[in-house]
Design a protein around this motif. Structure first.
Motif, PDB file in Angstrom:
ATOM      1  N   PRO A 300      58.740  21.230  -2.018  1.00  8.85           N
ATOM      2  CA  PRO A 300      59.563  20.579  -3.041  1.00  8.85           C
ATOM      3  C   PRO A 300      60.985  20.277  -2.577  1.00  8.85           C
ATOM      4  O   PRO A 300      61.540  19.230  -2.910  1.00  8.85           O
ATOM      5  N   GLN A 301      61.578  21.198  -1.810  1.00 10.32           N
ATOM      6  CA  GLN A 301      62.961  21.041  -1.378  1.00 10.32           C
ATOM      7  C   GLN A 301      63.090  21.397   0.110  1.00 10.32           C
ATOM      8  O   GLN A 301      62.295  22.184   0.626  1.00 10.32           O
ATOM      9  N   PRO A 302      64.107  20.841   0.789  1.00  8.87           N
ATOM     10  CA  PRO A 302      64.320  21.210   2.189  1.00  8.87           C
ATOM     11  C   PRO A 302      64.493  22.720   2.386  1.00  8.87           C
ATOM     12  O   PRO A 302      64.018  23.279   3.390  1.00  8.87           O
ATOM     13  N   GLU A 303      65.144  23.392   1.430  1.00  8.54           N
ATOM     14  CA  GLU A 303      65.332  24.832   1.554  1.00  8.54           C
ATOM     15  C   GLU A 303      63.998  25.569   1.550  1.00  8.54           C
ATOM     16  O   GLU A 303      63.838  26.597   2.227  1.00  8.54           O
ATOM     17  N   ASP A 304      63.023  25.055   0.792  1.00 12.85           N
ATOM     18  CA  ASP A 304      61.694  25.661   0.769  1.00 12.85           C
ATOM     19  C   ASP A 304      61.018  25.510   2.130  1.00 12.85           C
ATOM     20  O   ASP A 304      60.335  26.422   2.605  1.00 12.85           O
ATOM     21  N   ARG A 305      61.195  24.343   2.742  1.00 13.05           N
ATOM     22  CA  ARG A 305      60.625  24.111   4.077  1.00 13.05           C
ATOM     23  C   ARG A 305      61.151  25.135   5.069  1.00 13.05           C
ATOM     24  O   ARG A 305      60.386  25.789   5.789  1.00 13.05           O
ATOM     25  N   ASP A 306      62.473  25.275   5.100  1.00 10.73           N
ATOM     26  CA  ASP A 306      63.087  26.192   6.059  1.00 10.73           C
ATOM     27  C   ASP A 306      62.670  27.640   5.795  1.00 10.73           C
ATOM     28  O   ASP A 306      62.391  28.403   6.725  1.00 10.73           O
ATOM     29  N   ALA A 307      62.608  28.004   4.509  1.00  7.73           N
ATOM     30  CA  ALA A 307      62.253  29.382   4.161  1.00  7.73           C
ATOM     31  C   ALA A 307      60.809  29.687   4.511  1.00  7.73           C
ATOM     32  O   ALA A 307      60.488  30.780   4.997  1.00  7.73           O
ATOM     33  N   LEU A 308      59.901  28.727   4.280  1.00  8.90           N
ATOM     34  CA  LEU A 308      58.493  28.954   4.604  1.00  8.90           C
ATOM     35  C   LEU A 308      58.296  29.105   6.109  1.00  8.90           C
ATOM     36  O   LEU A 308      57.586  30.011   6.570  1.00  8.90           O
ATOM     37  N   ILE A 309      58.941  28.251   6.888  1.00 13.90           N
ATOM     38  CA  ILE A 309      58.824  28.357   8.347  1.00 13.90           C
ATOM     39  C   ILE A 309      59.350  29.711   8.823  1.00 13.90           C
ATOM     40  O   ILE A 309      58.730  30.365   9.679  1.00 13.90           O
ATOM     41  N   SER A 310      60.448  30.151   8.267  1.00 13.07           N
ATOM     42  CA  SER A 310      61.008  31.458   8.633  1.00 13.07           C
ATOM     43  C   SER A 310      60.088  32.595   8.215  1.00 13.07           C
ATOM     44  O   SER A 310      59.909  33.578   8.951  1.00 13.07           O
ATOM     45  N   ASP A 311      59.508  32.469   7.039  1.00 10.19           N
ATOM     46  CA  ASP A 311      58.598  33.491   6.537  1.00 10.19           C
ATOM     47  C   ASP A 311      57.374  33.626   7.448  1.00 10.19           C
ATOM     48  O   ASP A 311      56.958  34.738   7.805  1.00 10.19           O
ATOM     49  N   LEU A 312      56.801  32.498   7.822  1.00  7.94           N
ATOM     50  CA  LEU A 312      55.643  32.530   8.711  1.00  7.94           C
ATOM     51  C   LEU A 312      56.026  33.053  10.091  1.00  7.94           C
ATOM     52  O   LEU A 312      55.263  33.806  10.716  1.00  7.94           O
ATOM     53  N   GLU A 313      57.210  32.678  10.555  1.00  2.00           N
ATOM     54  CA  GLU A 313      57.703  33.176  11.839  1.00  2.00           C
ATOM     55  C   GLU A 313      57.770  34.695  11.836  1.00  2.00           C
ATOM     56  O   GLU A 313      57.397  35.375  12.809  1.00  2.00           O
ATOM     57  N   ALA A 314      58.241  35.267  10.731  1.00  2.00           N
ATOM     58  CA  ALA A 314      58.341  36.723  10.625  1.00  2.00           C
ATOM     59  C   ALA A 314      56.981  37.394  10.705  1.00  2.00           C
ATOM     60  O   ALA A 314      56.873  38.558  11.099  1.00  2.00           O
ATOM     61  N   ARG A 315      55.940  36.675  10.365  1.00  2.00           N
ATOM     62  CA  ARG A 315      54.575  37.204  10.423  1.00  2.00           C
ATOM     63  C   ARG A 315      53.882  36.899  11.755  1.00  2.00           C
ATOM     64  O   ARG A 315      52.697  37.178  11.920  1.00  2.00           O
ATOM     65  N   ILE A 317      53.486  33.777  12.974  1.00  2.00           N
ATOM     66  CA  ILE A 317      52.775  32.503  12.815  1.00  2.00           C
ATOM     67  C   ILE A 317      53.770  31.370  13.055  1.00  2.00           C
ATOM     68  O   ILE A 317      54.835  31.329  12.445  1.00  2.00           O
ATOM     69  N   LEU A 318      53.417  30.466  13.944  1.00  2.00           N
ATOM     70  CA  LEU A 318      54.303  29.345  14.234  1.00  2.00           C
ATOM     71  C   LEU A 318      53.861  28.113  13.447  1.00  2.00           C
ATOM     72  O   LEU A 318      52.805  27.543  13.697  1.00  2.00           O
ATOM     73  N   ALA A 319      54.697  27.724  12.487  1.00  2.00           N
ATOM     74  CA  ALA A 319      54.553  26.445  11.793  1.00  2.00           C
ATOM     75  C   ALA A 319      55.799  25.632  12.110  1.00  2.00           C
ATOM     76  O   ALA A 319      56.876  26.193  12.342  1.00  2.00           O
ATOM     77  N   VAL A 320      55.679  24.314  12.113  1.00  2.00           N
ATOM     78  CA  VAL A 320      56.795  23.474  12.569  1.00  2.00           C
ATOM     79  C   VAL A 320      56.985  22.294  11.627  1.00  2.00           C
ATOM     80  O   VAL A 320      56.083  21.930  10.876  1.00  2.00           O
ATOM     81  N   PHE A 321      58.185  21.706  11.681  1.00  2.00           N
ATOM     82  CA  PHE A 321      58.387  20.444  10.973  1.00  2.00           C
ATOM     83  C   PHE A 321      58.030  19.311  11.915  1.00  2.00           C
ATOM     84  O   PHE A 321      57.318  19.525  12.902  1.00  2.00           O
ATOM     85  N   HIS A 322      58.476  18.088  11.630  1.00  2.00           N
ATOM     86  CA  HIS A 322      58.064  16.980  12.486  1.00  2.00           C
ATOM     87  C   HIS A 322      59.267  16.097  12.801  1.00  2.00           C
ATOM     88  O   HIS A 322      60.366  16.607  12.993  1.00  2.00           O
ATOM     89  N   TYR A 323      59.067  14.795  12.832  1.00  2.00           N
ATOM     90  CA  TYR A 323      60.081  13.898  13.366  1.00  2.00           C
ATOM     91  C   TYR A 323      61.388  13.908  12.575  1.00  2.00           C
ATOM     92  O   TYR A 323      61.394  13.988  11.355  1.00  2.00           O
ATOM     93  N   VAL A 324      62.495  13.764  13.298  1.00  2.00           N
ATOM     94  CA  VAL A 324      63.751  13.330  12.703  1.00  2.00           C
ATOM     95  C   VAL A 324      63.646  11.812  12.583  1.00  2.00           C
ATOM     96  O   VAL A 324      63.340  11.140  13.573  1.00  2.00           O
ATOM     97  N   PRO A 325      63.848  11.220  11.399  1.00  2.00           N
ATOM     98  CA  PRO A 325      63.722   9.757  11.280  1.00  2.00           C
ATOM     99  C   PRO A 325      64.563   9.050  12.336  1.00  2.00           C
ATOM    100  O   PRO A 325      65.745   9.359  12.515  1.00  2.00           O
TER     101      PRO A 325
END
Length: 403
Positions: A300-315, A317-325
């Motif tokens: 829903p929000q950029p902050e959610d993206r960053d928090a989810l990636i950090s949360d998975l990292e702590a476990r 698990i590597l999840a990533v974002f994608h292109y910078v426009p």
């Protein structure tokens, strides 16, 4: 950090090592050997192409496309902003001005309804990208391009074995490009292919790929010597890499079936969580057969993206974002673009999360990823797991300082 569950892991799917050894034993490991020809024949049949030429990368196939279309300084090339840099850079190298197109909010493909307004008398080609292996609305794209006499190029790095209205992705443009990078469904580490659908490009493509020489004709016995006849570069894939690729092409049905199961498991088990928290999942229109290239979440929000990636990292698990426009990148700004001109691309780029997705992703590992995602609550600064982890790490740091 070493991740227990990486975002991507290259895998052997069949006879890769055996075929590489065989290529060496045959005594020809440079380009256009035994396995190169086998790969090209398979791809030509699968795509219904006039010709297919293996290249050292998808980037180089795009560069060949720019050369074949004789892109020059002052020409304009329409490219979606939400794509890998090579899609634009291949034409920038020829002096073109890139005209960036925004994307659709559903499929994340070029917005065909806003395409026509970007065309000018200087437009030399339209490049489409089938994001995540889901086809662009090619009927409308081809119709618009044809009405202006503009050729279409498909960057099909994500889309091999996908289809739009029953026709293979990579078969709509006069030219198309494929990627066999280690992150793609089929891989030889680094590699690509140029797909030629208009026969008028075939002969010159062979010359460009062989450093501007007519060497390919010489090896076919059509001429008694070869020489320099055009511009070009060394775009030919090693036959060792082609041997690895052919082994994967042989197992393409199995590889695709495995990826389909992984994709469907994510889609099914994350559906309720996504509905509850307003998270977007990949959209595949009914008239498209996707290539099962990736699985992503639109938070829903950029902050959610960053928090989810950090949360998975702590476990682990590597999840990533994608292109910078690309329009908002430093190079895009140098070309006269600025933030705000492709708002959908900017919004998507700030919210997308790509989950681990690869051929030998074990079901227990995937279930761990799914559970971790489902425990995350968008709209909160951190999930309970990440918060407890952070508290524990903070306490450990304080204890170390006191010691």
């Amino acid at each position: 950090m070493n991740h227990r569950i990486p975002f991507n892991r290259p895998a052997l799917a069949g006879n890769e090592l055996e075929y590489i050894a065989d290529a060496i034993a045959r005594g020809k490991i440079s380009g256009d050997g035994h396995y190169t020809k086998l790969c090209q024949d398979v791809l030509k049949t699968e795509l219904g192409a006039q010709a297919v030429l293996l290249t050292t990368s998808c980037t180089h196939a795009l560069e060949m496309s720019a050369l074949l279309l004789r892109i020059r300084p002052g020409d304009e090339v329409i490219v979606p902003s939400f794509t890998f840099v090579s899609t634009a850079n291949a034409f920038v190298l020829r002096g073109a001005r890139i005209v960036f197109a925004d994307i659709r909010p559903d499929t994340l493909n070029i917005d065909e309804m806003r395409l026509e307004r970007l065309i000018s008398p200087r437009t030399k080609t339209i490049v489409v990208v089938h994001y995540a292996g889901v086809g662009c609305e090619m009927e409308r794209v081809v119709e618009i391009a044809a009405s202006y006499g503009i050729p279409v190029i498909e960057d099909n790095a994500h889309g091999l074995f996908g289809a739009y209205r029953g026709k293979p992705l990579g078969s709509f443009g006069c030219l198309a490009t494929q990627s066999f990078h280690e992150t793609k469904n089929l891989s030889c580490g680094e590699g690509g292919a140029l797909v030629i659908n208009d026969p008028k490009y075939t002969e010159r493509a062979e010359i460009l790929r062989e450093k501007g020489t007519n060497r390919t004709k010489f090896f076919r016995g059509q001429i008694d010597r070869y020489t320099w006849v055009d511009s070009g570069s060394s775009y030919v894939m090693s036959d060792c890499l082609a041997a690895m690729l052919f082994a994967q092409l042989e197992r393409r049905c199995r590889i695709q079936a495995v990826r389909e199961r992984l994709w469907n498991r994510y889609a099914k088990q994350l559906a309720m969580w996504a509905r509850n928290y307003g998270v977007g999942l990949p959209n595949v229109p009914e008239h498209c057969r996707q290539a099962f290239h990736m699985f992503y979440l639109l938070m829903p929000q950029p902050e959610d993206r960053d928090a989810l990636i950090s949360d998975l990292e702590a476990r682990g698990i590597l999840a990533v974002f994608h292109y910078v426009p690309l329009h908002s990148s430093p190079m895009g700004i140098q070309q006269g673009w600025r933030e705000g001109l492709c708002p959908v691309a900017e919004s998507v780029a700030s919210r997308i999360v790509r989950l681990p997705f690869y051929y030998d992703l074990a079901e227990p590992d995937q279930q761990e990823v799914i559970q971790a995602v489902c425990e995350f609550r968008p709209g909160r600064e951190h999930s309970l797991f990440a918060l407890s982890r952070a508290i524990g790490e903070s306490a450990a740091v304080e204890a170390a300082v006191r010691v």
